[in-house]
Design a protein around this motif. Structure first.
Motif, PDB file in Angstrom:
ATOM      1  N   LYS A 114       1.217  -1.181   0.278  1.00 52.68           N
ATOM      2  CA  LYS A 114       0.354  -0.261   0.027  1.00 52.68           C
ATOM      3  C   LYS A 114       0.686   0.979  -0.072  1.00 52.68           C
ATOM      4  CE  LYS A 114      -4.499  -0.794   1.696  1.00 52.68           C
ATOM      5  NZ  LYS A 114      -5.462  -0.186   3.037  1.00 52.68           N
ATOM      6  N   CYS A 115       2.050   1.080   0.892  1.00 52.87           N
ATOM      7  CA  CYS A 115       2.317   2.158   1.304  1.00 52.87           C
ATOM      8  C   CYS A 115       3.379   2.933   0.125  1.00 52.87           C
ATOM      9  CB  CYS A 115       3.933   2.030   2.086  1.00 52.87           C
ATOM     10  SG  CYS A 115       4.891   3.884   2.890  1.00 52.87           S
ATOM     11  N   GLN A 116       3.127   3.690  -0.620  1.00 50.73           N
ATOM     12  CA  GLN A 116       4.485   4.516  -1.520  1.00 50.73           C
ATOM     13  C   GLN A 116       5.028   5.612  -1.811  1.00 50.73           C
ATOM     14  OE1 GLN A 116       4.812   2.159  -4.532  1.00 50.73           O
ATOM     15  NE2 GLN A 116       3.373   0.942  -3.537  1.00 50.73           N
ATOM     16  N   SER A 117       6.316   5.789  -2.410  1.00 50.44           N
ATOM     17  CA  SER A 117       7.409   7.098  -1.943  1.00 50.44           C
ATOM     18  C   SER A 117       6.265   8.399  -2.202  1.00 50.44           C
ATOM     19  CB  SER A 117       8.438   6.883  -2.624  1.00 50.44           C
ATOM     20  OG  SER A 117       8.856   6.864  -3.352  1.00 50.44           O
ATOM     21  N   ALA A 118       7.381   9.435  -1.647  1.00 52.68           N
ATOM     22  CA  ALA A 118       6.811  10.952  -1.706  1.00 52.68           C
ATOM     23  C   ALA A 118       7.253  11.022  -3.567  1.00 52.68           C
ATOM     24  CB  ALA A 118       7.664  11.775  -1.313  1.00 52.68           C
ATOM     25  N   ALA A 119       8.858  10.318  -3.914  1.00 53.33           N
ATOM     26  CA  ALA A 119       9.095  10.501  -5.156  1.00 53.33           C
ATOM     27  C   ALA A 119       8.249  10.125  -6.465  1.00 53.33           C
ATOM     28  CB  ALA A 119      11.021  10.225  -4.966  1.00 53.33           C
ATOM     29  N   GLU A 120       7.728   8.759  -6.042  1.00 56.21           N
ATOM     30  CA  GLU A 120       6.878   8.398  -6.765  1.00 56.21           C
ATOM     31  C   GLU A 120       5.733   9.139  -7.058  1.00 56.21           C
ATOM     32  OE1 GLU A 120       7.216   3.202  -6.700  1.00 56.21           O
ATOM     33  OE2 GLU A 120       6.370   4.424  -4.626  1.00 56.21           O
ATOM     34  N   MET A 121       5.545   9.525  -6.056  1.00 57.26           N
ATOM     35  CA  MET A 121       4.247  11.042  -5.891  1.00 57.26           C
ATOM     36  C   MET A 121       4.752  11.854  -6.556  1.00 57.26           C
ATOM     37  SD  MET A 121       1.197  10.581  -6.233  1.00 57.26           S
ATOM     38  CE  MET A 121      -0.155  11.243  -5.419  1.00 57.26           C
ATOM     39  N   ALA A 122       5.800  12.101  -6.798  1.00 54.26           N
ATOM     40  CA  ALA A 122       6.189  13.860  -7.455  1.00 54.26           C
ATOM     41  C   ALA A 122       6.773  13.116  -9.007  1.00 54.26           C
ATOM     42  CB  ALA A 122       7.406  14.183  -6.942  1.00 54.26           C
ATOM     43  N   ILE A 123       6.472  12.218  -9.252  1.00 50.91           N
ATOM     44  CA  ILE A 123       6.953  11.972 -10.836  1.00 50.91           C
ATOM     45  C   ILE A 123       4.984  11.512 -11.552  1.00 50.91           C
ATOM     46  CG2 ILE A 123       7.689   9.498 -12.561  1.00 50.91           C
ATOM     47  CD1 ILE A 123      10.166   9.319 -10.528  1.00 50.91           C
TER      48      ILE A 123
ATOM     49  N   LEU B  48       3.955   7.049 -18.291  1.00 48.74           N
ATOM     50  CA  LEU B  48       4.794   6.122 -16.164  1.00 48.74           C
ATOM     51  C   LEU B  48       5.061   4.906 -17.006  1.00 48.74           C
ATOM     52  CD1 LEU B  48       2.007   7.825 -14.118  1.00 48.74           C
ATOM     53  CD2 LEU B  48       4.415   8.434 -14.210  1.00 48.74           C
ATOM     54  N   GLY B  49       4.818   4.739 -18.204  1.00 46.41           N
ATOM     55  CA  GLY B  49       4.406   3.288 -19.182  1.00 46.41           C
ATOM     56  C   GLY B  49       3.789   2.643 -18.427  1.00 46.41           C
TER      57      GLY B  49
ATOM     58  N   ASN C 202       0.103  -2.836 -18.382  1.00 44.52           N
ATOM     59  CA  ASN C 202       1.805  -3.465 -17.967  1.00 44.52           C
ATOM     60  C   ASN C 202       0.733  -3.230 -16.402  1.00 44.52           C
ATOM     61  OD1 ASN C 202       3.623  -3.037 -15.333  1.00 44.52           O
ATOM     62  ND2 ASN C 202       5.015  -3.115 -16.997  1.00 44.52           N
ATOM     63  N   ALA C 203       0.055  -3.500 -16.065  1.00 45.90           N
ATOM     64  CA  ALA C 203      -0.815  -4.329 -14.915  1.00 45.90           C
ATOM     65  C   ALA C 203      -0.377  -4.482 -13.339  1.00 45.90           C
ATOM     66  CB  ALA C 203      -1.256  -5.925 -14.647  1.00 45.90           C
ATOM     67  N   ASP C 204       0.691  -4.543 -13.451  1.00 49.12           N
ATOM     68  CA  ASP C 204       1.734  -4.175 -12.046  1.00 49.12           C
ATOM     69  C   ASP C 204       2.176  -2.678 -11.980  1.00 49.12           C
ATOM     70  OD1 ASP C 204       1.816  -6.564 -11.993  1.00 49.12           O
ATOM     71  OD2 ASP C 204       4.113  -6.878 -12.100  1.00 49.12           O
ATOM     72  N   LYS C 205       2.107  -1.385 -12.804  1.00 47.94           N
ATOM     73  CA  LYS C 205       2.114  -0.979 -12.914  1.00 47.94           C
ATOM     74  C   LYS C 205       0.997   0.757 -12.186  1.00 47.94           C
ATOM     75  CE  LYS C 205       6.731   0.496 -14.910  1.00 47.94           C
ATOM     76  NZ  LYS C 205       6.983   0.732 -15.794  1.00 47.94           N
ATOM     77  N   ILE C 206      -0.286  -0.061 -13.094  1.00 50.59           N
ATOM     78  CA  ILE C 206      -1.331   0.329 -12.613  1.00 50.59           C
ATOM     79  C   ILE C 206      -2.154   0.014 -11.411  1.00 50.59           C
ATOM     80  CG2 ILE C 206      -4.104   0.193 -13.232  1.00 50.59           C
ATOM     81  CD1 ILE C 206      -3.032  -0.184 -16.700  1.00 50.59           C
ATOM     82  N   VAL C 207      -1.492  -1.413 -10.790  1.00 44.18           N
ATOM     83  CA  VAL C 207      -1.662  -1.078  -9.905  1.00 44.18           C
ATOM     84  C   VAL C 207      -1.446  -0.313  -8.184  1.00 44.18           C
ATOM     85  CG1 VAL C 207      -1.893  -3.143  -7.763  1.00 44.18           C
ATOM     86  CG2 VAL C 207      -2.839  -3.355 -10.078  1.00 44.18           C
ATOM     87  N   LYS C 208      -0.191  -0.050  -8.517  1.00 44.31           N
ATOM     88  CA  LYS C 208       1.123   0.631  -7.947  1.00 44.31           C
ATOM     89  C   LYS C 208      -0.195   2.152  -7.954  1.00 44.31           C
ATOM     90  CE  LYS C 208       5.831   1.374  -7.128  1.00 44.31           C
ATOM     91  NZ  LYS C 208       6.702   0.850  -7.869  1.00 44.31           N
ATOM     92  N   LEU C 209       0.268   3.029  -9.473  1.00 47.87           N
ATOM     93  CA  LEU C 209      -0.122   3.823  -9.101  1.00 47.87           C
ATOM     94  C   LEU C 209      -1.901   3.969  -8.767  1.00 47.87           C
ATOM     95  CD1 LEU C 209      -0.074   6.717 -10.160  1.00 47.87           C
ATOM     96  CD2 LEU C 209      -2.133   6.274 -12.377  1.00 47.87           C
ATOM     97  N   ALA C 210      -2.525   3.439  -8.924  1.00 40.95           N
ATOM     98  CA  ALA C 210      -4.048   3.153  -7.659  1.00 40.95           C
ATOM     99  C   ALA C 210      -3.765   3.174  -6.554  1.00 40.95           C
ATOM    100  CB  ALA C 210      -4.419   1.757  -8.575  1.00 40.95           C
ATOM    101  N   GLN C 211      -2.933   2.065  -6.246  1.00 34.55           N
ATOM    102  CA  GLN C 211      -3.023   2.117  -4.612  1.00 34.55           C
ATOM    103  C   GLN C 211      -2.156   3.682  -4.134  1.00 34.55           C
ATOM    104  OE1 GLN C 211      -0.855  -1.643  -4.015  1.00 34.55           O
ATOM    105  NE2 GLN C 211      -2.823  -2.285  -3.322  1.00 34.55           N
TER     106      GLN C 211
END
Length: 137
Positions: A20-29, A75-76, A85-94
């Protein structure tokens, strides 16, 4: 539409392994890619504000409809031919909706992935509208 079926199936499989937890850097991107697409598509400031705050744009232009597709590609999340790219779609949604329980997010992504559209821009736009509306319900 093969794109839709692949997204739904891939999202269902990928949801179980994502943190569930994503970094601030990923949100900035993510925010940087939003701004890049807004500029590339020449989206009006008023519409851009709505898009970046997950609010609906009344009578969306073709550029507005392609905004989310542009972000997803940068974002790929989508290849140039529209393959997800399902893994990345889920990661973005979370990352975007971190306060939403995984079960609710999983059901919503699956439901919204069933939308039909003639183009990738329309599909991703409709998908995003469906997810946001579903989260507010």
């Amino acid at each position: 539409m093969a794109f839709k079926g692949l997204v739904v199936l891939s999202l269902m499989v990928a949801l179980f392994g994502m943190a569930k937890c994503q970094s601030a850097a990923e949100m900035a991107i993510y925010k940087q890619m939003q701004q890049s697409c807004i500029k590339e598509l020449n989206i009006a400031a008023s519409d851009a504000n709505l898009l970046t705050t997950d609010k609906e744009v009344a009578n969306p232009s073709e550029a507005v409809k392609c905004y989310h597709s542009c972000v997803y590609k940068k974002l790929g999340l989508l290849s140039d031919n529209g393959t997800p790219n399902a893994d990345k779609i889920v990661k973005l949604a979370q990352m975007r909706f971190s306060s939403v329980p995984v079960d609710k997010l999983k059901a919503l992504l699956s439901s919204c992935g069933a939308t039909k559209a003639p183009t990738t821009c329309d599909f991703v736009f409709n998908y995003e509208v469906c997810v946001v509306k579903g989260l507010k319900a």
